[in-house]
Design an enzyme around this catalytic site. Structure first.
Site, PDB file in Angstrom:
ATOM      1  N   TYR A  27       0.828  -1.200   0.000  1.00 33.78           N
ATOM      2  CA  TYR A  27       0.000   0.000   0.000  1.00 33.78           C
ATOM      3  C   TYR A  27       0.865   1.254   0.000  1.00 33.78           C
ATOM      4  CZ  TYR A  27      -2.813   3.906   1.409  1.00 33.78           C
ATOM      5  OH  TYR A  27      -3.402   5.151   1.434  1.00 33.78           O
ATOM      6  N   TYR A  59      -5.373  -0.152  -4.051  1.00 32.67           N
ATOM      7  CA  TYR A  59      -4.099   0.548  -3.837  1.00 32.67           C
ATOM      8  C   TYR A  59      -3.652   1.296  -5.105  1.00 32.67           C
ATOM      9  CZ  TYR A  59      -3.580  -2.493   0.307  1.00 32.67           C
ATOM     10  OH  TYR A  59      -3.756  -3.166   1.478  1.00 32.67           O
ATOM     11  N   GLU A 121     -11.783  -7.640   1.773  1.00 30.25           N
ATOM     12  CA  GLU A 121     -10.935  -6.632   2.421  1.00 30.25           C
ATOM     13  C   GLU A 121     -11.521  -6.110   3.736  1.00 30.25           C
ATOM     14  OE1 GLU A 121      -8.077  -2.896   1.099  1.00 30.25           O
ATOM     15  OE2 GLU A 121      -9.207  -4.010  -0.393  1.00 30.25           O
ATOM     16  N   SER A 221       0.222  -3.723   9.747  1.00 31.25           N
ATOM     17  CA  SER A 221       0.866  -2.761  10.654  1.00 31.25           C
ATOM     18  C   SER A 221       1.658  -3.469  11.753  1.00 31.25           C
ATOM     19  CB  SER A 221      -0.183  -1.834  11.300  1.00 31.25           C
ATOM     20  OG  SER A 221      -0.936  -1.178  10.320  1.00 31.25           O
ATOM     21  N   ILE A 281      13.210  -2.396   3.532  1.00 29.97           N
ATOM     22  CA  ILE A 281      12.743  -3.675   2.982  1.00 29.97           C
ATOM     23  C   ILE A 281      13.745  -4.775   3.333  1.00 29.97           C
ATOM     24  CG2 ILE A 281      12.419  -4.943   0.787  1.00 29.97           C
ATOM     25  CD1 ILE A 281      11.139  -2.346  -0.337  1.00 29.97           C
TER      26      ILE A 281
END
Length: 327
Positions: A27, A59, A121, A221, A281
């Site tokens: 996202y 997205y 979703e 998250s 990442i």
């Protein structure tokens, strides 16, 4: 779960497929993310070792994610079956007659023949139409009657048609999961429930319930949420500054973020940290060369504050708003 490695960290789903415990969330706010960012970052992540990508039509960058995956297949880095892609059915596509075309739209944008996981979703349906966020003239969201079981049956047909390997949900509470699990004639059980999950919101009750029903929790998250988002609850200090997480991290020469990720992975919770920074990442992937002790796991569990960061306040008046229930 202790034998996890960077090369092999997949766990079984109840339908016989496997899901990698660490994935990359994709996202990015379409208004502020430069074009090409997702494409670059997904290619980079595949080179780092990521095999699981979490995306969504809503997205607005699925074409970039698909292109990155296809380029990495074309150059021989991976095969299609090495990649696990999760797509999502958005709120405006809940009516059963719209489900397959929504999934086909995702496949067309990705230019792939199937997705590995397709999830509802949110349990909240919006008025169908061109607009993903339909509002009336007063700016109020326009909702739509939700029949989660009918939506689910349409998804089951997509799996039977080979468009998707596994089916799951996201942001469902226990009652909403039970609605599906107890559906007469249920053909395919939801294999996963994607929800907020991190040391300040450990989801232990929902996790127990899901374990009993063979449902894997996918935690979004997992190192806290990006602080800038307008819909994020700022009632507590940033997770990454937590003293306990920082001190455990020092012991292993890891960051608090890596400790948070390791905590979830070690209890069988899939994590999908989102990042468009190559450095981050790479950093987030480096959680397979240490493990937490039982005492450390318990201590981290004790950090739970039961406060959501992502509580979607703008949809609190939806009849299927999932977060009023305890879990």
């Amino acid at each position: 779960i202790m034998e996890l490695t960077a090369k092999s960290h997949s766990i079984p789903l109840s339908d016989g497929n496997y899901i990698p415990l660490l994935g990359l969330g994709t996202y990015g706010d379409p208004r502020t993310t430069p074009k090409g960012t997702a494409w670059e970052c997904v290619k980079f992540a595949i080179d780092v070792g990521y095999r699981h990508f979490d995306g969504a039509l809503v997205y607005f960058n699925e074409h970039e994610v698909g292109q990155a995956i296809r380029e990495k297949i074309a150059d021989g880095t991976v095969k299609r079956e090495d990649i696990f892609y999760c797509g999502k059915l958005w709120n405006t596509f809940h009516p059963p007659e719209l489900v397959r075309s929504a999934l086909e739209r995702t496949l067309k944008v990705l230019q792939l023949d199937y997705v590995d996981l397709y999830i509802v979703e949110t349990p909240m349906a919006f008025k169908p139409g061109k607009d993903f966020y339909p509002r009336d003239k007063d700016g109020k969201y326009i909702y739509h009657h939700t029949d989660l079981c009918a939506t689910w049956e349409a998804l089951e047909a997509c799996k039977d048609a080979g468009l998707v390997k596994s089916l799951g949900v996201s942001n469902f509470n226990r009652r909403q999961l039970e609605l599906l699990l107890n559906k007469p004639g249920l053909k395919h059980k939801p294999v996963s429930n994607q929800v907020e999950c991190h040391p300040y919101f450990t989801q232990s009750k929902l996790l127990d319930f899901c374990r009993q029903h063979g449902i894997v929790i996918v935690g979004y998250s997992p190192i806290g949420s990006s602080v800038d988002a307008s819909w994020v609850n700022k009632k507590h200090p940033p997770l990454r500054e937590d003293e306990l997480l920082v001190s455990i991290g020092k012991k292993y020469n890891k960051s608090s973020a890596q400790v948070s990720l390791r905590f979830n992975v070690q209890r069988g919770v899939v994590v999908i940290p989102k990042s468009f920074s190559p450095e981050r990442i790479k950093h987030n992937f480096q959680i397979f060369d240490f493990s937490l002790t039982e005492e450390e796991m318990k201590a981290i569990e004790g950090l739970n504050k039961n406060v959501r960061m992502v509580d979607l306040p703008m949809w609190k008046d939806h009849p299927e708003y999932p977060f009023y229930d305890e879990y």
